[in-house]
Design an enzyme around this catalytic site. Structure first.
Site, mmCIF file in Angstrom:
data_model
loop_
_atom_site.group_PDB
_atom_site.id
_atom_site.type_symbol
_atom_site.label_atom_id
_atom_site.label_comp_id
_atom_site.label_asym_id
_atom_site.label_seq_id
_atom_site.Cartn_x
_atom_site.Cartn_y
_atom_site.Cartn_z
ATOM 1 N N HIS A 30 0.840 -1.298 -0.101
ATOM 2 C CA HIS A 30 -0.059 -0.035 -0.131
ATOM 3 C C HIS A 30 0.676 1.339 0.203
ATOM 4 O O HIS A 30 0.699 2.797 -0.640
ATOM 5 C CB HIS A 30 -0.352 0.061 0.911
ATOM 6 C CG HIS A 30 -1.905 -1.330 0.855
ATOM 7 N ND1 HIS A 30 -1.568 -2.648 2.416
ATOM 8 C CD2 HIS A 30 -3.216 -1.346 0.582
ATOM 9 C CE1 HIS A 30 -2.331 -3.021 2.436
ATOM 10 N NE2 HIS A 30 -3.824 -2.503 0.905
ATOM 11 N N GLN B 209 -17.572 -7.343 -2.671
ATOM 12 C CA GLN B 209 -16.400 -8.785 -2.862
ATOM 13 C C GLN B 209 -15.793 -9.579 -2.305
ATOM 14 O O GLN B 209 -15.486 -10.367 -2.610
ATOM 15 C CB GLN B 209 -15.005 -7.234 -3.116
ATOM 16 C CG GLN B 209 -14.402 -6.809 -1.839
ATOM 17 C CD GLN B 209 -13.610 -6.153 -2.532
ATOM 18 O OE1 GLN B 209 -14.005 -4.760 -3.215
ATOM 19 N NE2 GLN B 209 -11.792 -6.732 -2.779
ATOM 20 N N LYS C 62 -0.142 -6.517 -7.738
ATOM 21 C CA LYS C 62 -0.630 -7.904 -7.089
ATOM 22 C C LYS C 62 -2.071 -8.527 -7.485
ATOM 23 O O LYS C 62 -2.214 -9.713 -7.727
ATOM 24 C CB LYS C 62 -0.823 -7.426 -5.537
ATOM 25 C CG LYS C 62 -1.427 -8.706 -4.670
ATOM 26 C CD LYS C 62 0.142 -9.889 -4.867
ATOM 27 C CE LYS C 62 -0.733 -10.599 -3.209
ATOM 28 N NZ LYS C 62 -2.076 -10.244 -2.675
HETATM 29 P P1 AMP Z 1 -6.240 -4.211 -0.138
HETATM 30 O O1 AMP Z 1 -6.275 -3.132 0.294
HETATM 31 O O2 AMP Z 1 -6.118 -5.632 0.237
HETATM 32 O O3 AMP Z 1 -7.705 -4.325 -1.117
HETATM 33 O O4 AMP Z 1 -5.493 -3.659 -1.630
HETATM 34 C C1 AMP Z 1 -5.587 -1.969 -2.068
HETATM 35 C C2 AMP Z 1 -4.182 -2.252 -3.314
HETATM 36 O O5 AMP Z 1 -2.760 -2.599 -2.449
HETATM 37 C C3 AMP Z 1 -4.415 -2.536 -4.883
HETATM 38 O O6 AMP Z 1 -4.710 -1.553 -5.334
HETATM 39 C C4 AMP Z 1 -4.042 -3.878 -4.209
HETATM 40 O O7 AMP Z 1 -3.481 -4.818 -5.293
HETATM 41 C C5 AMP Z 1 -3.250 -3.328 -3.810
HETATM 42 N N1 AMP Z 1 -1.378 -3.711 -3.451
HETATM 43 C C6 AMP Z 1 -1.975 -5.378 -2.276
HETATM 44 N N2 AMP Z 1 -0.750 -5.880 -2.107
HETATM 45 C C7 AMP Z 1 0.260 -5.614 -2.812
HETATM 46 C C8 AMP Z 1 1.437 -5.704 -2.781
HETATM 47 N N3 AMP Z 1 2.251 -5.807 -2.882
HETATM 48 N N4 AMP Z 1 2.705 -4.827 -3.968
HETATM 49 C C9 AMP Z 1 1.803 -3.717 -4.773
HETATM 50 N N5 AMP Z 1 0.364 -3.441 -4.521
HETATM 51 C C10 AMP Z 1 -0.286 -4.028 -3.745
#
Ligand code: AMP
Length: 260
Positions: free
Chosen positions: A35, A59, A147
């Protein structure tokens, strides 16, 4: 840093900031270095950085996954403040889905394969909440992680199909030193499971779905799918279960052709 809980407050907080570029980083919290990479990219390219912090019930399929999703708002707010976020939009579920809510966005083909096949309704929830966030925040640019490669493919399709005026920027996957992609769900892995989970990046690094499957199966993780996904660029993507924890990861197999 301003924290907003309602759509009206968010719009009011952004009303005076429309002269410069607004960047949006949608998150579900439990912030980690992945993040942070998105927030840094947003900070670099935007005058105003908005981070949404919303565990989107629409989701999630399994109630246990939703209920067990890590929630650590105070820590997340501190992390966001240190990352230079200007506005955090952290609404309660009823602000996004009030009683009587019944409008959904479906990206019919891309949203139905791979993750969509194993998590029915997942991308309907993702596309709907992202479109709502785009309308509330009206960003010039929204930042997403590689990711979740299929999420990017689905959202690019939605942006094109609905003629949305915003740019999606994709940030490379951030990994731990041992290769495991950072994920809010990694905290659920026991040390033994975490060691087994390392088969996932190792398998994907081969670039070949058959070899990857052999590596995953011989490491004793349950493979939901491992396939070359028809995204731009073609991407080797996999979902596995290690114990009760579901993990996804992917590697792009070529550079991206189209700019958007
Ligand atoms: P989430 O909070 O899991 O919904 O993720 C929020 C954003 O962070 C999304 O766009 C994910 O693709 C991105 N994200 C999650 N894990 C990673 C990672 N390891 N590297 C880069 N971006 C990430």
């Amino acid at each position: 840093m301003k924290i907003t809980r309602t759509i009206a407050e968010t719009r009011a907080a952004l009303a005076g900031r429309r002269d410069g570029a607004v960047g949006l980083v949608p998150t579900m919290g439990a912030l980690h270095a992945g993040h942070l990479a998105l927030l840094a990219a947003a900070r670099e390219r935007s005058d105003t950085v908005v981070m949404s912090l919303f565990v989107n019930p629409a989701q999630f399929g399994e109630p246990a996954d939703l209920n067990g999703y890590p929630r650590e708002e105070q820590r997340d707010l501190e992390v966001a403040r240190e990352a230079g976020v200007d506005v955090v939009f952290a609404p309660p579920a009823a602000e996004m889905y009030p009683p009587g809510y019944q409008t959904w966005i479906e990206v019919t083909e891309l949203g139905a394969t791979l993750e969509g096949e194993h998590r029915a309704g997942h991308f309907r929830g993702v596309a709907t909440v992202c479109l709502k966030l785009f309308h509330v925040v009206r960003p010039d640019t929204a930042f997403y992680g590689q990711k979740d490669a299929q999420q990017v493919a689905v959202l690019r399709r939605m942006v094109a199909d609905l003629n949305l005026e915003l740019e999606l920027v994709v940030v490379p996957t951030v990994r731990d030193a041992d290769g495991l992609a950072l994920s809010s769900r990694n905290v659920r892995l026991s040390p033994e499971e975490r060691a087994r989970a390392l088969a996932l990046p190792r398998a994907l690094a081969t670039g070949d779905p058959e070899t990857a499957r052999v590596i995953l199966e011989s490491a004793g993780v349950d493979v939901e799918y491992v396939a070359v996904a028809p995204f731009d660029p073609p991407t080797l993507a996999a979902a596995v279960r290690v114990g009760t924890t579901r993990l996804i990861d992917n590697v792009p197999l070529e550079p991206r052709k189209e700019e958007s």
